[in-house]
Design an enzyme around this catalytic site. Structure first.
Site, PDB file in Angstrom:
ATOM      1  N   GLY A 125       0.816  -1.210   0.000  1.00 32.67           N
ATOM      2  CA  GLY A 125       0.000   0.000   0.000  1.00 32.67           C
ATOM      3  C   GLY A 125       0.848   1.258   0.000  1.00 32.67           C
ATOM      4  N   SER A 135       3.485  -6.395  -3.946  1.00 30.11           N
ATOM      5  CA  SER A 135       2.760  -5.169  -4.278  1.00 30.11           C
ATOM      6  C   SER A 135       3.709  -3.976  -4.129  1.00 30.11           C
ATOM      7  CB  SER A 135       1.511  -5.036  -3.404  1.00 30.11           C
ATOM      8  OG  SER A 135       0.704  -3.968  -3.826  1.00 30.11           O
ATOM      9  N   ASP A 162      -7.702 -23.245 -21.868  1.00 27.86           N
ATOM     10  CA  ASP A 162      -7.340 -24.208 -20.828  1.00 27.86           C
ATOM     11  C   ASP A 162      -6.473 -25.340 -21.373  1.00 27.86           C
ATOM     12  OD1 ASP A 162      -7.208 -25.787 -18.596  1.00 27.86           O
ATOM     13  OD2 ASP A 162      -9.356 -26.003 -18.300  1.00 27.86           O
ATOM     14  N   ASP A 213      -2.045 -26.012 -22.642  1.00 28.03           N
ATOM     15  CA  ASP A 213      -0.867 -26.559 -21.966  1.00 28.03           C
ATOM     16  C   ASP A 213      -0.917 -28.082 -21.891  1.00 28.03           C
ATOM     17  OD1 ASP A 213      -2.766 -27.092 -19.973  1.00 28.03           O
ATOM     18  OD2 ASP A 213      -2.248 -25.306 -18.840  1.00 28.03           O
ATOM     19  N   ASP A 260      -7.740 -28.373 -16.960  1.00 29.86           N
ATOM     20  CA  ASP A 260      -7.663 -28.444 -15.501  1.00 29.86           C
ATOM     21  C   ASP A 260      -8.055 -27.154 -14.796  1.00 29.86           C
ATOM     22  OD1 ASP A 260      -5.553 -26.881 -16.325  1.00 29.86           O
ATOM     23  OD2 ASP A 260      -4.006 -27.972 -15.223  1.00 29.86           O
ATOM     24  N   ASP A 292      -3.607 -10.641 -11.846  1.00 26.98           N
ATOM     25  CA  ASP A 292      -3.457  -9.414 -11.051  1.00 26.98           C
ATOM     26  C   ASP A 292      -4.137  -8.259 -11.791  1.00 26.98           C
ATOM     27  OD1 ASP A 292      -2.529  -7.074  -9.744  1.00 26.98           O
ATOM     28  OD2 ASP A 292      -0.661  -8.052  -9.184  1.00 26.98           O
ATOM     29  N   HIS A 350      -3.937 -10.374  -7.053  1.00 28.78           N
ATOM     30  CA  HIS A 350      -2.891  -9.482  -6.553  1.00 28.78           C
ATOM     31  C   HIS A 350      -2.227 -10.074  -5.311  1.00 28.78           C
ATOM     32  CE1 HIS A 350      -0.660  -5.848  -6.138  1.00 28.78           C
ATOM     33  NE2 HIS A 350      -1.179  -5.568  -4.957  1.00 28.78           N
TER      34      HIS A 350
END
Length: 571
Positions: A128, A213, A287, A290, A294, A452, A489
């Site tokens: 923050g 952050s 999805d 890869d 999943d 994020d 985040h």
């Protein structure tokens, strides 16, 4: 610089040549520039009584030690485990009264010093706008089962030079801005090492800096500004362009406001049900890229090609019912993901990838509340030159109506009172030029959630690609970057967000064990570090995945449990 042990002071003073060779002692036997391997830290025990430490530190320059107090084993717990006994030291540096706003300022801090010390120092960068001395435990990752203090590090935490009670208004004081941006770290580091020296009879053999952050931003700034003070840097979700990211978030708020059904509630522009619809559409396209269906998008780059918001999310033919997005919504939302722009159509912050975590509950705060309640004050009062008047400042109005071009100019501006711009004091200078860090054997690990919503993983990817370019195309000998699919985040989202990168960083720094993958686990029912309520119901409670160093992707091996990291390889 490391601090000389009192027991070695006489011997070192007797030989100037030896002093030059050893630097400042304290057990910090760093090899000459150009080598790549640092030696391991050596454990030591606390010397004397904790209650006497404050008196021993009474002569520290510009510093007042308030207390030194014993904390018994188990007084703190992490993941159900008792934190070992330690000494808690509290103090403050550079106390002053501002001649600009009349408020009182000081860099307040605490240190927690294990009675059984592993020889290492961890500087905890907090999140923050700082302002609070949170417990110096050195936590990392989502719901960790361990942290630096638990592992035996001496840990420092600070408020970065201002009180939380001021909110963003500390930005009126020019020195408080600089302390928050980077100077508090520069002032605290040598004092912390002196405290450690007094407690154990030697300074730290190895020093680490980490946080998520704004703590990740602190870590990036420390790596660029103080490359010789720390041996390992662990940065999560590093908002290293924080002023621009904050403006980009207000750019997004305006897009949501344009389609909100309730002008007083931005979330009505993109409801939880609608976000879940987009998340399902992303998974439908991405999805399996890869090798496994999943609920996780591991191949973020392939998903950029495979998914298209306009094509793959149903368009509402009538009223909005959550199963579709209106044409106006698609027009409003797409530019948030492609990247914020100024009035000339020029990009000023990164794009955001589409990912399965877009439907997670934690997204709402950062997308709909933070622009009005946090980003507005940060940009208007902490970052802008000159700052807005706190007495008349209206955060929501500023976020939704102030000129974005003027904001961008304000974070680059200086004047006679504010002699450094926000883009100077808040960001790492030359972030891709880390030769000093590299040459002395220090290492850097960076992680970032793909979902994020406030600091873009794409921005961190661009930094890492720039770092690689500055190092002949490959920076992996000293820096590695890990994307965490589904994670929001710093934690949360449909993700395996519980991992211990600090141990991996120590092994790399001190043993040369390069972290080719880091195993991460989900925090399902019964998790001692805290349950993540956003996990899909069909996941095993302890699902695991490898976090792979960019550009590698965790790919399914074509056999084995979809809930086990052993079934995936970094390729």
């Amino acid at each position: 610089m490391p601090i000389a042990s009192p027991r070695l002071a006489g011997a070192l003073a007797a030989s100037g040549a030896l002093l030059a060779l050893l630097g400042c002692g304290g057990g910090d036997d760093r090899p000459p520039v150009g080598t790549t391997q640092l030696s391991p830290a050596t454990p030591a025990s606390f010397q004397g009584a904790c209650k006497d430490l404050a008196a021993k530190l009474a002569s520290l320059a510009n510093t007042t030690i308030s207390t030194s107090t014993d904390v018994g084993a188990g007084a703190l717990t992490v993941g159900g485990q008792a934190v070992p006994a330690h000494c808690q030291v509290t103090g403050a540096m550079f106390a002053r009264t501002s001649t600009v706003d009349g408020n009182s300022y000081a860099i307040k801090f605490e240190m927690r010093l294990p009675l059984a010390w592993n020889g290492r120092f961890f500087h905890q960068g907090n999140g923050g706008i700082d302002g609070s001395v949170v417990p110096a435990t050195g936590s990392f990752g989502g719901g960790p089962l361990t942290h630096a203090l638990m592992q035996g590090f001496a840990v420092l935490s600070s408020d970065a030079g201002h009180a939380a009670s001021l909110g963003p208004n500390f930005g009126v004081d020019p020195q408080a801005r600089l302390d928050y941006g980077y100077q508090a770290v520069g002032k605290l580091t040598p004092i912390a090492k002196k405290v450690i020296d007094s407690a154990y009879g030697k300074g730290p053999d190895r020093s680490y800096f980490g946080g998520c952050s704004n703590g990740g931003r602190h870590t990036f700034v420390a790596a660029a500004r103080y490359p010789e003070d720390y041996d390992g840097y662990l940065a999560g979700a590093p908002g290293y362009k924080l002023p621009k990211a904050a403006i980009a978030n207000m750019f997004g708020a305006r897009r949501y406001a344009s389609v909100a059904t309730n002008p007083a509630d931005l979330s009505t522009g993109f409801t939880p049900t609608e976000r879940a619809t987009v998340a399902r559409a992303v998974l439908a396209r991405c999805d399996v890229l890869d090798g496994a269906s999943d609920g996780l998008v591991q191949d973020t780059e392939a998903c950029r090609v495979a998914f298209d918001l306009a094509r793959d999310v149903p368009t509402c033919g009538g009223s909005r019912d959550g199963s579709c997005l209106s044409p106006a919504q698609k027009t409003a939302i797409a530019p948030i993901f492609s990247g914020a722009i100024n009035s000339k159509g020029e990009s000023f912050y990164s794009s955001f990838p589409y990912d399965s975590g877009i439907g997670a509950a934690g997204i709402a705060f950062w997308e709909f509340t933070a622009p009005l309640a946090l980003d507005s004050g940060a940009v208007g009062i902490i970052f802008k030159v000159p700052p807005e008047n706190p007495a008349s400042f209206n955060g929501p109005a500023f976020a939704l109506t102030a000129d974005i071009d003027a904001m961008l100019a304000g974070i680059e501006a200086t004047n006679a009172v504010y002699t450094e711009s926000a883009m100077s004091f808040m960001t790492p200078p030359n972030p891709t030029r880390l030769e000093k860090l590299k040459n002395r054997g220090a290492k850097m690990m960076v992680f970032h959630g793909v979902s994020d919503p406030i600091f873009s993983v794409d921005d961190t990817k661009a930094w890492y690609e720039g770092l690689a370019a500055a190092n002949g195309g490959d920076a992996s000998s000293f820096a590695r970057f890990y994307r965490v699919p589904g994670m929001g985040h710093c934690s949360g989202g449909p993700a395996t967000d519980q991992f211990d990168m600090l141990s991996a960083l120590v092994a790399w720094v001190e043993k040369g064990a390069a972290p080719d993958r880091v195993t991460a686990s989900a925090r399902g029912a019964g998790n001692a570090g805290g349950v993540n309520a956003e996990l899909p119901a069909d996941w095993a409670a302890n699902r695991s995945r490898p976090l792979c160093p960019y550009p590698k992707v965790a790919r399914y091996n074509a056999s084995g449990s979809l809930d086990s990291a052993d079934s995936f390889s970094c390729r």
